[in-house]
Design an enzyme around this catalytic site. Structure first.
Site, mmCIF file in Angstrom:
data_model
loop_
_atom_site.group_PDB
_atom_site.id
_atom_site.type_symbol
_atom_site.label_atom_id
_atom_site.label_comp_id
_atom_site.label_asym_id
_atom_site.label_seq_id
_atom_site.Cartn_x
_atom_site.Cartn_y
_atom_site.Cartn_z
ATOM 1 N N SER A 169 40.446 -10.583 54.873
ATOM 2 C CA SER A 169 40.803 -12.069 54.467
ATOM 3 C C SER A 169 39.589 -12.638 55.448
ATOM 4 C CB SER A 169 41.812 -12.515 54.832
ATOM 5 O OG SER A 169 42.055 -14.074 54.700
ATOM 6 N N TYR A 227 48.569 -13.604 60.216
ATOM 7 C CA TYR A 227 48.097 -13.406 59.324
ATOM 8 C C TYR A 227 46.477 -13.081 59.771
ATOM 9 C CZ TYR A 227 45.841 -13.243 54.530
ATOM 10 O OH TYR A 227 45.417 -12.545 53.371
HETATM 11 P P1 NDP Z 1 49.831 -10.502 45.934
HETATM 12 O O1 NDP Z 1 51.142 -11.189 46.644
HETATM 13 O O2 NDP Z 1 49.531 -10.733 44.321
HETATM 14 O O3 NDP Z 1 49.925 -9.036 46.086
HETATM 15 C C1 NDP Z 1 50.555 -8.410 47.337
HETATM 16 C C2 NDP Z 1 50.639 -6.751 46.949
HETATM 17 O O4 NDP Z 1 51.119 -6.317 48.441
HETATM 18 C C3 NDP Z 1 51.736 -6.536 46.340
HETATM 19 O O5 NDP Z 1 51.381 -5.376 45.136
HETATM 20 C C4 NDP Z 1 52.884 -6.248 46.704
HETATM 21 O O6 NDP Z 1 53.825 -5.236 46.452
HETATM 22 C C5 NDP Z 1 52.235 -5.428 47.961
HETATM 23 N N1 NDP Z 1 53.130 -5.331 49.198
HETATM 24 C C6 NDP Z 1 53.492 -6.351 49.882
HETATM 25 N N2 NDP Z 1 54.327 -6.163 50.924
HETATM 26 C C7 NDP Z 1 54.405 -4.620 50.789
HETATM 27 C C8 NDP Z 1 55.003 -3.496 51.547
HETATM 28 N N3 NDP Z 1 55.976 -3.852 52.438
HETATM 29 N N4 NDP Z 1 54.873 -2.167 51.248
HETATM 30 C C9 NDP Z 1 53.916 -1.950 50.052
HETATM 31 N N5 NDP Z 1 53.281 -3.026 49.451
HETATM 32 C C10 NDP Z 1 53.682 -4.476 49.792
HETATM 33 O O7 NDP Z 1 48.793 -10.820 46.669
HETATM 34 P P2 NDP Z 1 46.951 -10.721 46.257
HETATM 35 O O8 NDP Z 1 46.407 -9.847 45.267
HETATM 36 O O9 NDP Z 1 46.451 -12.002 46.398
HETATM 37 O O10 NDP Z 1 46.475 -10.238 47.862
HETATM 38 C C11 NDP Z 1 46.080 -8.728 48.034
HETATM 39 C C12 NDP Z 1 45.466 -8.671 49.137
HETATM 40 O O11 NDP Z 1 44.228 -9.540 49.269
HETATM 41 C C13 NDP Z 1 46.287 -8.863 50.534
HETATM 42 O O12 NDP Z 1 45.864 -8.102 51.579
HETATM 43 C C14 NDP Z 1 45.888 -10.321 50.840
HETATM 44 O O13 NDP Z 1 46.031 -10.485 52.295
HETATM 45 C C15 NDP Z 1 44.338 -10.169 50.482
HETATM 46 N N6 NDP Z 1 43.953 -11.576 50.587
HETATM 47 C C16 NDP Z 1 44.138 -12.274 49.334
HETATM 48 C C17 NDP Z 1 43.723 -13.693 49.072
HETATM 49 C C18 NDP Z 1 44.022 -14.502 48.070
HETATM 50 O O14 NDP Z 1 43.262 -15.747 47.975
HETATM 51 N N7 NDP Z 1 44.744 -14.095 47.196
HETATM 52 C C19 NDP Z 1 42.493 -14.093 50.223
HETATM 53 C C20 NDP Z 1 42.323 -13.151 51.253
HETATM 54 C C21 NDP Z 1 42.955 -12.086 51.228
HETATM 55 P P3 NDP Z 1 54.985 -5.512 45.235
HETATM 56 O O15 NDP Z 1 54.557 -6.897 44.657
HETATM 57 O O16 NDP Z 1 55.160 -4.348 44.364
HETATM 58 O O17 NDP Z 1 56.204 -5.636 46.298
#
Ligand code: NDP
Length: 239
Positions: A137, A150
């Protein structure tokens, strides 16, 4: 056919990465934690487009469950593209941040990186070809108010990316990070409104998950063979 694993493939950015890697010709393992049904629906969509994919679920904070699932996956062949995308945020200004908020965010992003990457590394090394791509991020580069947990997790992933790239460079395995800015997914719903985005982002809009997936696609490709240990921020000009 090379095999790719995308953690958090059930989420917004992860799903776009899965679709893109499947279109690029990889067999894609779409990982979920709680939302396996979303990953399964994405498998169906990819198959309908003549791609190849399979869903699997485990909690990346559970080292034993992660290792068991991953060892089964690489019993016959290595995973050659690993996208560590699973992540959560749980924001609070620091004086009000609980220990649980601190530990949980680091546990998913940072310990999750270890729990998933370490079991896959040796098989990748033996095959002399691999791509590890960590979705971090912009907060890990600049810091962000309310996100000490974070940004610490993501900043640590940047350092881990660099160190691991040094260890694996001579083995044909590259390790890079993609650091998104504000991307339109469920994660930012309720965090930034339109005015805030216009004020923060020179391009005056949130990025699309596909715009992150484009960069991941390149890093996973043969074209990125001399690129390792780098952090590429996809942020509409924020920094
Ligand atoms: P979402 O909330 O849409 O997706 C998060 C994902 O992480 C889900 O698939 C969820 O699985 C999975 N996850 C969460 N906890 C666990 C766990 N304990 N074990 C396994 N899987 C887990 O987020 P985004 O798609 O927006 O984000 C994806 C990545 O991008 C993240 O790392 C985030 O920090 C990063 N990011 C996002 C930004 C944004 O603006 N959206 C900006 C900068 C970085 P499930 O739903 O099946 O539980």
């Amino acid at each position: 056919m090379k095999r790719a694993l995308v953690t958090g493939g059930s989420g917004g950015i992860g799903a776009a990465i899965c679709r893109r890697l499947a279109a690029d010709g990889y067999f894609v393992y779409i990982h979920a934690n709680r939302n396996l049904a979303k990953a399964q629906a994405l498998v169906e969509a990819i198959r309908a487009d003549k791609g190849q994919a399979e869903a699997l679920a485990f909690d990346v904070t559970d080292a034993d469950a992660s290792r068991t699932a991953l060892e089964a996956l690489i019993a016959d062949a290595p995973i050659q593209v690993l996208v560590n995308n699973a992540g959560i945020h749980d924001d609070a200004v620091f004086p009000g941040m609980s220990a649980a908020q601190w530990h949980r965010v680091l546990d998913v992003s940072l310990n999750g990186f270890f729990n998933v990457t370490q079991p896959l590394t040796m098989a990748m090394i033996r095959s002399r070809w691999g791509r590890i791509i960590n979705i971090t991020s912009i907060a890990g580069l600049t810091g962000n108010r309310g996100q000490v947990n974070y940004s610490a997790a993501k900043g640590a992933l940047h350092a881990a990316t660099k160190s691991l790239s040094l260890e694996l460079a001579s083995r044909g395995v590259t390790v890079n990070a993609v650091a998104p800015g504000i991307i339109a997914t469920d994660m930012i719903d309720g965090v930034f409104n339109k005015q805030a985005i216009e004020a923060m982002v020179p391009m005056k809009r949130a990025g699309q998950p596909e715009e992150v997936a484009n960069v991941v696609s390149f890093l996973a490709s043969e074209q990125a063979s001399y690129l390792t240990g780098q952090i590429i921020s996809v942020n509409g000009g924020m920094i």
